[in-house]
Design an enzyme around this catalytic site. Sequence first.
Site, short mmCIF file in Angstrom:
data_model
loop_
_atom_site.label_atom_id
_atom_site.label_comp_id
_atom_site.label_asym_id
_atom_site.label_seq_id
_atom_site.Cartn_x
_atom_site.Cartn_y
_atom_site.Cartn_z
N LYS A 35 22.78 30.49 32.11
CA LYS A 35 22.27 30.00 30.90
C LYS A 35 20.79 29.40 31.64
O LYS A 35 20.67 28.50 32.28
CB LYS A 35 23.10 28.95 30.61
CG LYS A 35 23.15 28.95 28.98
CD LYS A 35 24.29 27.85 28.69
CE LYS A 35 24.25 27.64 27.17
NZ LYS A 35 25.28 26.55 26.89
C1 E4P Z 1 26.34 25.81 23.68
O1 E4P Z 1 25.86 27.02 24.46
C2 E4P Z 1 25.46 24.61 23.49
O2 E4P Z 1 24.97 24.16 24.66
C3 E4P Z 1 26.10 23.73 22.32
O3 E4P Z 1 26.61 24.78 21.65
C4 E4P Z 1 25.14 22.77 21.91
O4 E4P Z 1 26.01 22.10 20.78
P1 E4P Z 1 25.63 20.74 20.55
O5 E4P Z 1 24.41 20.47 19.55
O6 E4P Z 1 26.73 20.20 19.64
O7 E4P Z 1 25.54 19.74 21.57
#
Ligand code: E4P
Length: 218
Positions: free
Chosen positions: A83
């Site tokens: 990522k």
């Molecule tokens: C997933 O890949 C993201 O990092 C995550 O869904 C972010 O979610 P949040 O906005 O609840 O922190």
Amino acid sequence: MKFFIDTAEIDDIRDLSKTGLVDGVTTNPSLIAKSGRDFIEVLDEICAIVSGPVSAEVTATDADGMISEGLKLAARAKNIAVKVPLTMDGLRACRTLADDGIMVNVTLCFSTAQALLAAKAGAAFISPFVGRLDDIGQSGMQLIEEIREVYDNYDFSTEILVASIRHTMHVVEAALIGADVATMPPDVLRKLAQHPLTDKGLAAFLQDWEKTGQVILS
Ligand code: E4P
């Protein structure tokens, strides 16, 4: 539609994987910090449970650093998706890692323009954060609709991974739009199965069954 779970909690991953509904896992530095555990150890454990893509996020902010970290993370298991953040350095790292045959999930996407760039950079996944857009009074789902249209216009193979999901309707709306993946907190996945009429109906069936005095297995 594929379901990923957005967590670094091994117990939840193990429990939900048994349902056969979990196609992958996403983590981020905040989720790793919340787990209080070692990042690499957690990743190894997740990859031993889940065979689908497991997102592991780099923390370097320069392209070379992201590439080095990405190579290290990708070496842990075949199903790791590295990522990277949606920055110019992240896009450069995405292209290099993708050219190396590594799945890349470009994260922190908040606009259609950003999603277009990620697809051009060879991302396997683009992660638009719908909940965080809703939080500031913008429409997360409108972004998903626009990305779907743009990707379809050009037959981009990058999968739309709807992230920052807060509730079950986010999942349903993303499915109606045709998003490829929804990554959701474990409790949102559990809530998708719930309906008060299901509970009420089941209670009535069991009450009537008891009156018959029968058992299926003796
Ligand atoms: C997933 O890949 C993201 O990092 C995550 O869904 C972010 O979610 P949040 O906005 O609840 O922190």
